[in-house]
Design a protein around this motif. Structure first.
Motif, mmCIF file in Angstrom:
data_model
loop_
_atom_site.group_PDB
_atom_site.id
_atom_site.type_symbol
_atom_site.label_atom_id
_atom_site.label_comp_id
_atom_site.label_asym_id
_atom_site.label_seq_id
_atom_site.Cartn_x
_atom_site.Cartn_y
_atom_site.Cartn_z
ATOM 1 N N VAL A 37 37.338 -48.826 11.527
ATOM 2 C CA VAL A 37 37.609 -49.190 10.140
ATOM 3 C C VAL A 37 38.937 -49.928 10.094
ATOM 4 O O VAL A 37 39.956 -49.415 10.575
ATOM 5 N N CYS A 49 44.369 -44.308 2.371
ATOM 6 C CA CYS A 49 43.017 -44.415 2.918
ATOM 7 C C CYS A 49 43.053 -44.332 4.445
ATOM 8 O O CYS A 49 42.243 -43.616 5.057
ATOM 9 N N LEU A 53 41.266 -41.379 6.609
ATOM 10 C CA LEU A 53 40.241 -41.690 7.603
ATOM 11 C C LEU A 53 40.589 -41.079 8.954
ATOM 12 O O LEU A 53 39.732 -40.507 9.638
ATOM 13 N N ARG A 54 41.837 -41.216 9.333
ATOM 14 C CA ARG A 54 42.260 -40.660 10.623
ATOM 15 C C ARG A 54 42.133 -39.143 10.623
ATOM 16 O O ARG A 54 41.709 -38.535 11.609
ATOM 17 N N ALA A 56 40.023 -37.453 8.903
ATOM 18 C CA ALA A 56 38.615 -37.077 8.814
ATOM 19 C C ALA A 56 38.008 -36.855 10.190
ATOM 20 O O ALA A 56 37.207 -35.931 10.392
ATOM 21 N N LEU A 60 37.554 -41.708 15.025
ATOM 22 C CA LEU A 60 37.494 -42.974 14.292
ATOM 23 C C LEU A 60 38.639 -43.877 14.736
ATOM 24 O O LEU A 60 39.786 -43.436 14.852
ATOM 25 N N VAL A 62 40.994 -46.350 13.529
ATOM 26 C CA VAL A 62 41.501 -46.797 12.228
ATOM 27 C C VAL A 62 42.677 -47.746 12.454
ATOM 28 O O VAL A 62 43.648 -47.394 13.136
ATOM 29 N N ALA A 343 37.850 -43.126 1.666
ATOM 30 C CA ALA A 343 37.813 -42.617 3.040
ATOM 31 C C ALA A 343 36.710 -41.584 3.212
ATOM 32 O O ALA A 343 36.017 -41.556 4.243
ATOM 33 N N ILE A 346 33.367 -43.440 3.509
ATOM 34 C CA ILE A 346 33.202 -44.108 4.799
ATOM 35 C C ILE A 346 32.949 -43.094 5.914
ATOM 36 O O ILE A 346 32.107 -43.310 6.792
ATOM 37 N N ALA A 347 33.675 -41.972 5.871
ATOM 38 C CA ALA A 347 33.465 -40.930 6.881
ATOM 39 C C ALA A 347 32.037 -40.389 6.820
ATOM 40 O O ALA A 347 31.404 -40.134 7.861
#
Length: 425
Positions: A37, A49, A53-54, A56, A60, A62, A343, A346-347
């Motif tokens: 992402v 965000c 994300l990180r 999550a 990922l 990121v 986030a 997307i996760a």
């Protein structure tokens, strides 16, 4: 502490070198890597965000792309203009975000190839992505007012992107003679943080009352009404009687142009020659959103409010001030909430991990004196392509006692500390 700090920098350098190697890897190797992402824009929405994300899933990949090494916050920057706060207190870096495993690319994104899922950076490197999040904030529309362009802003500052412009406006007000006038041109909505120009007028009046008491503030407004108007007008009457004059749209307050050489501000019904002219032009989504094809003819980015997905470009999400949000304000707090919610979406899609998105909330504090503030908070939910305000919203009451106003002023500082810690670590 020194050893830890140096190690973090070396690790960050290693991450950047590793990212360059990965960018050069064949497509076959890229396909085997973790989902990636890319988040463009390191403000409150983008930084929040990327961190969410990180957090999550550590698998990922990121990447946060941001042109500036240091982020300068707009919230509380009106205090800098009024001499109540140092600009350094508004500035934040990305070291802590990088230390958490987000790969931070400190350069501008200059092109987006949506069909190929590729971002091109200023140095020519490219980033492939599975999902792209655009959090570019706003750009100022320098075509909207006759005679007002980027060069004009060095004489008649907008100070609506915090940093050098903030300090320029502060210096001009400090240099103004007692008895002078500061004019603030306020654009129509949609605009970043709609109450901010009126907070600015209040805090400038606070400075003038103490240092140049014969001076005044003139608000030339492209709107007839504005957010929390009764609260502002009550505060002006209590704290700054006769110092703040506002000319609304219906009385000719909309600014249509300027003449920089004579410092003339042109409205539909007449011209003004203030000692200091703070010209806030109309705004639009940040330029990279336009390059990506995510902005429509309004200049803003339409989205699916449930997922923040662009309705114009696949696998692209838009958060923060750049998107068409309907009832949700273009504010730092709202952008941060959107970043976390995006986030979670997307996760869910990329790693099949169910993360309950946080509620979409927005709170805005308006400081009209160091010990006098009020607030507006709301809760929002998707309704089609926009957000609608739901029950539970709150505004400060008109009849609040002085102690309550002072408490909200303290809460303003606490809110800012929490907001910046949450975004930047």
């Amino acid at each position: 502490m020194t050893v830890t700090r140096q190690r973090t920098r070396r690790e960050l350098g290693g991450l950047i070198a590793a990212s360059a190697a990965l960018l050069a890897a064949p497509a076959v190797l890229r396909a085997q890597a973790a989902a990636r992402v890319v988040v463009i824009g390191g403000g409150f929405g983008g930084a929040s965000c990327a961190r969410a994300l990180r957090n999550a899933d550590g698998k990922l990949d990121v990447i946060l792309v941001e042109a500036n090494k240091i982020f300068t916050s707009c919230p509380l920057s009106n205090e800098v203009i009024a001499g109540l706060r140092d600009i350094g207190a508004q500035q934040f870096g990305y070291d802590r975000i990088a230390a958490e495993g987000v790969r931070v690319m400190l350069q501008a994104a200059v092109a987006i190839d949506a069909p190929a899922h590729k971002v091109t950076l200023a140095d020519g490197a490219t980033l492939a992505y599975d999902r792209l999040v655009l959090a570019p904030g706003i750009d100022l529309d320098f075509t909207a007012l006759q005679g007002y362009d980027e060069a004009a802003s060095t004489v008649m500052p907008h100070a609506y992107k915090a940093g050098e412009q903030t300090l320029l406006l502060r210096k001009q007000i400090e240099a103004m003679p007692d008895g002078g006038t500061v004019a603030i041109a306020v654009p129509a909505n949609p605009s970043r943080c709609p109450p901010a120009p009126y907070e600015r007028a209040s805090l400038i009046a606070h400075y003038l009352k103490a240092h140049k008491p014969k001076s005044k503030v003139l608000i030339l407004d492209a709107k007839d009404t504005f957010s929390q108007q009764k609260l502002f007008e009550q505060a002006w009457q209590e704290l700054y009687p006769g110092m703040i004059e506002r000319i609304p749209l219906s009385q000719g307050g909309r600014v249509t142009g300027v003449e920089v050489g004579t410092r003339t501000v042109i409205t539909e019904f007449g011209n003004y020659n203030p000692d200091v002219a703070n010209i806030i032009p109309p705004q639009k989504a940040g330029r990279i959103a336009v390059i990506a094809g995510a902005a429509d003819r309004t200049g803003w980015c339409p989205i699916d409010a449930a997922t923040f997905a662009s309705t114009l470009v696949p696998d692209v999400h838009v958060i923060g001030d750049a998107c068409l949000g309907g009832g949700i304000p273009k504010s730092a707090g709202a952008a941060q909430a959107q970043g976390k919610a995006c986030a979670a979406v997307i996760a869910r899609d990329l790693i099949a991990r169910r993360i309950e998105p946080p509620p979409l909330t927005g709170v805005c504090y308006s400081l009209v004196a160091p010990d006098y503030a009020f607030s507006l908070s709301g809760v929002y939910q998707p309704k089609g392509d926009l957000f609608a305000e739901v029950e539970g919203s709150r505004t400060s009451p008109l009849d609040a006692p002085p102690a309550a106003r002072a408490n909200e002023a303290e809460a303003t500082t606490a809110w800012f500390k929490a907001l910046t810690h949450d975004a930047f670590g």
